[in-house]
Scaffold this motif. Structure first.
Motif, short mmCIF file in Angstrom:
data_model
loop_
_atom_site.label_atom_id
_atom_site.label_comp_id
_atom_site.label_asym_id
_atom_site.label_seq_id
_atom_site.Cartn_x
_atom_site.Cartn_y
_atom_site.Cartn_z
N PHE A 139 0.67 -1.19 -0.05
CA PHE A 139 0.21 -0.01 -0.12
C PHE A 139 0.86 1.33 -0.07
CE2 PHE A 139 -3.14 -2.56 2.78
CZ PHE A 139 -3.60 -3.20 1.80
N ALA A 140 1.89 1.16 0.56
CA ALA A 140 2.92 2.34 1.06
C ALA A 140 3.42 2.75 -0.44
CB ALA A 140 4.10 2.24 2.08
N CYS A 196 2.35 2.10 -3.60
CA CYS A 196 1.32 2.52 -4.29
C CYS A 196 1.26 4.04 -3.88
CB CYS A 196 0.02 1.85 -4.13
SG CYS A 196 -0.03 -0.02 -4.84
N THR A 197 1.13 4.35 -2.63
CA THR A 197 0.93 5.67 -2.26
C THR A 197 2.12 6.41 -2.84
OG1 THR A 197 -0.19 5.07 -0.24
CG2 THR A 197 0.60 7.17 -0.29
N ARG A 198 3.28 5.87 -2.84
CA ARG A 198 4.38 6.74 -3.17
C ARG A 198 4.37 6.92 -4.74
NH1 ARG A 198 8.02 10.20 -0.82
NH2 ARG A 198 7.73 11.08 -2.72
N ALA A 240 1.77 9.47 -5.57
CA ALA A 240 2.20 10.84 -5.09
C ALA A 240 3.37 11.31 -6.34
CB ALA A 240 2.88 10.87 -3.77
N THR A 282 -5.93 16.01 -6.27
CA THR A 282 -6.93 15.11 -5.18
C THR A 282 -7.24 16.03 -4.10
OG1 THR A 282 -5.60 13.24 -5.84
CG2 THR A 282 -6.55 13.23 -3.88
N MET A 318 -9.39 10.63 -0.51
CA MET A 318 -9.79 9.19 -0.80
C MET A 318 -11.15 9.34 0.07
SD MET A 318 -7.99 5.50 -0.01
CE MET A 318 -6.61 5.66 -0.89
N LYS A 329 -12.27 2.65 -0.42
CA LYS A 329 -11.52 1.61 -1.07
C LYS A 329 -12.16 0.19 -0.94
CE LYS A 329 -6.96 1.52 -0.18
NZ LYS A 329 -5.52 1.29 -0.55
#
Length: 143
Positions: A60-61, A63-65, A68, A76, A79, A82
């Motif tokens: 998940f981290a 994906c977030t990076r 970003a 954005t 969120m 999900k």
């Protein structure tokens, strides 16, 4: 930056790649998810894995990076959901992860015309093209 009106249903966006390393996977696991199969090769092998696997939180981290860092970026605001998160295959500590998404729905806000919600269908794959994770994400974007 991309807003709601810049996207179209069916559009595919490639967020790029991230190389996992055993050092990074074990460091993340020690801090956030200290399961033996995230920390120790022998423990991972005992449960049938070929080596240390990355925590789902680590995926998940990543994906977030990648989201970003994506250029030109997104407008954005939040969120807002999900859904349908599926961990299809373990991500091994040596995997090169690829992350892409498909725009599956665009919903302009009725009460706030300056924004709306996009639904993204995310996929994370390993270097062999095998799917590691899928999820549906709803983001509120400016228009």
């Amino acid at each position: 930056m991309l807003g709601l009106d810049d996207l179209r249903v069916g559009q595919v966006i490639d967020f790029g790649h991230w190389q996992l390393t055993e050092e990074a996977v074990t460091a993340f696991a020690r801090e956030w998810d200290p399961q033996p199969f995230h920390l120790d090769r022998d423990a991972a092998r005992r449960i049938g894995l070929p080596g240390i696997s990355a925590s789902s939180l680590h995926i998940f981290a990543v994906c977030t990076r990648l989201f970003a860092d994506f250029e030109p970026g997104f407008k954005t605001l939040a969120m807002v959901g999900k859904d349908q998160l599926r961990l299809r295959k373990p991500a091994l500590a040596t995997d090169l992860l690829g992350y892409h998404t498909e725009v599956t729905r665009l919903t302009p806000s009725r009460s706030r015309p300056d924004r709306g919600v996009v639904r993204l269908s995310d996929t994370v794959s390993n270097g062999d093209g095998e799917t590691i994770m899928t999820q549906q994400v709803d983001l509120m974007l400016r228009r």
